[in-house]
Design an enzyme around this catalytic site. Sequence first.
Site, PDB file in Angstrom:
ATOM      1  N   HIS A  70      -1.716  10.646 -27.036  1.00  0.00           N
ATOM      2  CA  HIS A  70      -1.910   9.363 -26.368  1.00  0.00           C
ATOM      3  C   HIS A  70      -2.770   8.428 -27.210  1.00  0.00           C
ATOM      4  O   HIS A  70      -2.540   7.211 -27.250  1.00  0.00           O
ATOM      5  CB  HIS A  70      -2.572   9.577 -25.005  1.00  0.00           C
ATOM      6  CG  HIS A  70      -1.618  10.035 -23.940  1.00  0.00           C
ATOM      7  ND1 HIS A  70      -2.040  10.429 -22.692  1.00  0.00           N
ATOM      8  CD2 HIS A  70      -0.276  10.163 -23.937  1.00  0.00           C
ATOM      9  CE1 HIS A  70      -0.987  10.778 -21.968  1.00  0.00           C
ATOM     10  NE2 HIS A  70       0.080  10.629 -22.707  1.00  0.00           N
ATOM     11  N   GLU A  86      -4.582  17.337 -10.554  1.00  0.00           N
ATOM     12  CA  GLU A  86      -5.124  17.669 -11.872  1.00  0.00           C
ATOM     13  C   GLU A  86      -6.615  17.983 -11.816  1.00  0.00           C
ATOM     14  O   GLU A  86      -7.421  17.468 -12.600  1.00  0.00           O
ATOM     15  CB  GLU A  86      -4.842  16.544 -12.871  1.00  0.00           C
ATOM     16  CG  GLU A  86      -4.958  17.003 -14.324  1.00  0.00           C
ATOM     17  CD  GLU A  86      -4.490  15.953 -15.322  1.00  0.00           C
ATOM     18  OE1 GLU A  86      -5.223  15.709 -16.289  1.00  0.00           O
ATOM     19  OE2 GLU A  86      -3.405  15.396 -15.128  1.00  0.00           O
ATOM     20  N   GLU A 128       8.294  17.644 -25.230  1.00  0.00           N
ATOM     21  CA  GLU A 128       7.789  18.160 -23.959  1.00  0.00           C
ATOM     22  C   GLU A 128       8.382  19.529 -23.644  1.00  0.00           C
ATOM     23  O   GLU A 128       7.732  20.370 -23.029  1.00  0.00           O
ATOM     24  CB  GLU A 128       8.091  17.170 -22.833  1.00  0.00           C
ATOM     25  CG  GLU A 128       7.406  15.822 -22.974  1.00  0.00           C
ATOM     26  CD  GLU A 128       5.902  15.880 -22.746  1.00  0.00           C
ATOM     27  OE1 GLU A 128       5.397  16.929 -22.296  1.00  0.00           O
ATOM     28  OE2 GLU A 128       5.228  14.862 -23.003  1.00  0.00           O
ATOM     29  N   HIS A 167       6.770   8.160 -27.318  1.00  0.00           N
ATOM     30  CA  HIS A 167       5.809   9.081 -26.719  1.00  0.00           C
ATOM     31  C   HIS A 167       5.940  10.484 -27.309  1.00  0.00           C
ATOM     32  O   HIS A 167       4.958  11.085 -27.745  1.00  0.00           O
ATOM     33  CB  HIS A 167       6.005   9.121 -25.201  1.00  0.00           C
ATOM     34  CG  HIS A 167       5.191  10.167 -24.515  1.00  0.00           C
ATOM     35  ND1 HIS A 167       3.814  10.101 -24.418  1.00  0.00           N
ATOM     36  CD2 HIS A 167       5.557  11.325 -23.907  1.00  0.00           C
ATOM     37  CE1 HIS A 167       3.360  11.164 -23.777  1.00  0.00           C
ATOM     38  NE2 HIS A 167       4.402  11.921 -23.456  1.00  0.00           N
ATOM     39  N   ASN A 187      -1.313  18.751 -20.408  1.00  0.00           N
ATOM     40  CA  ASN A 187      -1.763  17.750 -21.380  1.00  0.00           C
ATOM     41  C   ASN A 187      -1.884  18.314 -22.796  1.00  0.00           C
ATOM     42  O   ASN A 187      -2.459  17.652 -23.673  1.00  0.00           O
ATOM     43  CB  ASN A 187      -3.110  17.167 -20.942  1.00  0.00           C
ATOM     44  CG  ASN A 187      -3.007  16.393 -19.648  1.00  0.00           C
ATOM     45  OD1 ASN A 187      -2.042  15.667 -19.425  1.00  0.00           O
ATOM     46  ND2 ASN A 187      -3.986  16.568 -18.773  1.00  0.00           N
ATOM     47  N   HIS A 199      -1.635  16.053 -25.756  1.00  0.00           N
ATOM     48  CA  HIS A 199      -1.600  14.680 -25.269  1.00  0.00           C
ATOM     49  C   HIS A 199      -2.886  13.903 -25.530  1.00  0.00           C
ATOM     50  O   HIS A 199      -2.850  12.671 -25.568  1.00  0.00           O
ATOM     51  CB  HIS A 199      -1.273  14.665 -23.773  1.00  0.00           C
ATOM     52  CG  HIS A 199       0.171  14.916 -23.479  1.00  0.00           C
ATOM     53  ND1 HIS A 199       0.833  16.039 -23.914  1.00  0.00           N
ATOM     54  CD2 HIS A 199       1.087  14.191 -22.791  1.00  0.00           C
ATOM     55  CE1 HIS A 199       2.093  15.987 -23.510  1.00  0.00           C
ATOM     56  NE2 HIS A 199       2.265  14.872 -22.835  1.00  0.00           N
ATOM     57  N   ARG A 203       0.812  -1.231   0.000  1.00  0.00           N
ATOM     58  CA  ARG A 203       0.000   0.000   0.000  1.00  0.00           C
ATOM     59  C   ARG A 203       0.846   1.282   0.000  1.00  0.00           C
ATOM     60  O   ARG A 203       0.347   2.351   0.338  1.00  0.00           O
ATOM     61  CB  ARG A 203      -0.990   0.009   1.168  1.00  0.00           C
ATOM     62  CG  ARG A 203      -2.031  -1.097   1.082  1.00  0.00           C
ATOM     63  CD  ARG A 203      -3.128  -0.919   2.116  1.00  0.00           C
ATOM     64  NE  ARG A 203      -4.185  -1.910   1.917  1.00  0.00           N
ATOM     65  CZ  ARG A 203      -4.199  -3.113   2.502  1.00  0.00           C
ATOM     66  NH1 ARG A 203      -3.211  -3.462   3.322  1.00  0.00           N
ATOM     67  NH2 ARG A 203      -5.192  -3.940   2.277  1.00  0.00           N
ATOM     68  N   ARG A 257      -3.317  21.959 -13.675  1.00  0.00           N
ATOM     69  CA  ARG A 257      -2.391  20.927 -14.149  1.00  0.00           C
ATOM     70  C   ARG A 257      -2.812  20.341 -15.489  1.00  0.00           C
ATOM     71  O   ARG A 257      -1.977  19.792 -16.227  1.00  0.00           O
ATOM     72  CB  ARG A 257      -2.254  19.821 -13.092  1.00  0.00           C
ATOM     73  CG  ARG A 257      -1.170  18.800 -13.433  1.00  0.00           C
ATOM     74  CD  ARG A 257      -0.821  17.894 -12.269  1.00  0.00           C
ATOM     75  NE  ARG A 257       0.179  16.913 -12.649  1.00  0.00           N
ATOM     76  CZ  ARG A 257       0.797  16.085 -11.809  1.00  0.00           C
ATOM     77  NH1 ARG A 257       0.507  16.134 -10.517  1.00  0.00           N
ATOM     78  NH2 ARG A 257       1.697  15.223 -12.242  1.00  0.00           N
ATOM     79  N   LYS A 301       7.147  22.778 -14.677  1.00  0.00           N
ATOM     80  CA  LYS A 301       6.370  21.616 -14.233  1.00  0.00           C
ATOM     81  C   LYS A 301       6.079  21.713 -12.737  1.00  0.00           C
ATOM     82  O   LYS A 301       4.947  21.453 -12.290  1.00  0.00           O
ATOM     83  CB  LYS A 301       7.137  20.336 -14.548  1.00  0.00           C
ATOM     84  CG  LYS A 301       6.425  19.035 -14.131  1.00  0.00           C
ATOM     85  CD  LYS A 301       5.208  18.751 -14.982  1.00  0.00           C
ATOM     86  CE  LYS A 301       4.483  17.478 -14.542  1.00  0.00           C
ATOM     87  NZ  LYS A 301       5.128  16.250 -15.024  1.00  0.00           N
ATOM     88  N   LYS A 330       2.809  11.360 -10.839  1.00  0.00           N
ATOM     89  CA  LYS A 330       1.950  10.483 -11.626  1.00  0.00           C
ATOM     90  C   LYS A 330       2.675   9.170 -11.890  1.00  0.00           C
ATOM     91  O   LYS A 330       3.805   9.162 -12.374  1.00  0.00           O
ATOM     92  CB  LYS A 330       1.577  11.123 -12.960  1.00  0.00           C
ATOM     93  CG  LYS A 330       0.489  12.169 -12.881  1.00  0.00           C
ATOM     94  CD  LYS A 330       0.090  12.599 -14.286  1.00  0.00           C
ATOM     95  CE  LYS A 330      -1.057  13.587 -14.271  1.00  0.00           C
ATOM     96  NZ  LYS A 330      -1.451  13.974 -15.644  1.00  0.00           N
TER      97      LYS A 330
END
Length: 376
Positions: free
Chosen positions: A254, A239, A185, A267, A247, A250, A121, A243, A229, A143
């Site tokens: 993606h 997010e 990026e 990517h 993206n 993206h 956990r 935030r 960032k 993330k």
Amino acid sequence: MQRIDLDIPGAAYPIFVGHDILGELGPRCRDLALGRQVALVSDEVVAARYLQPAAASLRAAGFEVLEIVYTGGEEAKNLSEAEGIFTQMIAAGFDRGDWVVALGGGVVGDMAGFVASTYLRGVPYVQVPTTIVAQVDSSIGGKTGVNHALGKNLIGTFHQPRLVLADTNALHSLPRRERIAGMAEVVKHGLIRDADLFAFLEEHLEEVVDMALEPETLDWLIGRNVEIKAEVVAADEKEQGLRAILNYGHTIGHAIEAATDYGRYRHGEAIILGLIAAGEIACREGFWPEAERQRQDALLERLGVPGGLAEVEAERILTCAKADKKRVDGQLRFVLGRRIGEVEVVEGITDDTVRAAIAYAQRVSAELNVEAFGEA
């Protein structure tokens, strides 16, 4: 060496950026009062160059190091590969006081971070990014995640690292294709947050891609992207608002990765195509002037627009976009440019507009057709 502090309530941590600083990994981690055992997770490519120096620094600082090397790549960023890492940690008797180091690019960081966030956990972890995309983006902000056949990073957590250490010397060993993909990026950060950074790239892009900058200038460039960032993440860790601007490009990017089973484009290459599509949507919706789109696309053309997108079914890309984890109430959210350095999150874009944007990106891909960029 620069130190940039990411101040998140309950999870503040330092980010160190500099050249020739990998040897400081052990002493910096010792300062964090972490447990005795550490799982040093890397992929086969990065491990061949950096695993032993990183392990030696950790052992010299008094840690017991379990070296875990897995296949790597987006195709291996899945629950099955994660289970293999879990198995090695369980067999070694790792408990909640022990921790993980992610040594590698964005895929390794996502995978090792996901393992750290879910093992017992949650155990601490440290990011040691070795690629441009990992140093300026994916290692920062907590993330973590693995891919599913139906979408990228659909299974994941927010789990902040205790420390990020980015040695810019590692960037010189990257293949040219990896440097180009990573720069997507960096360009994105200029587009969403810093017009001066974008102007610097317009003047010096080829020097950056060729790693011809002075070490201090490269440190500044990576550090400035880290600051962008970190500023955004500190303002919106989970997010819920700001935030989302990270993206930009993206949603379609993606989707392109998923539509090609993560095997055709890296990517950053998919993000280049996604930025082009997002620029087309922004123009169609009246968000930014044509001149701003032209500046974006001109820089991306110099960077290198990958070919072959016309061979991917547009409807497949749209379907994958609709499976994106960032959708809200079934609606896709797009980040659209207002001007260089400023963007806005927008909902309500029609499927027909998205199809048109994908078609535009396909045409640009076919016209410029930099097939796989080469490996030099």
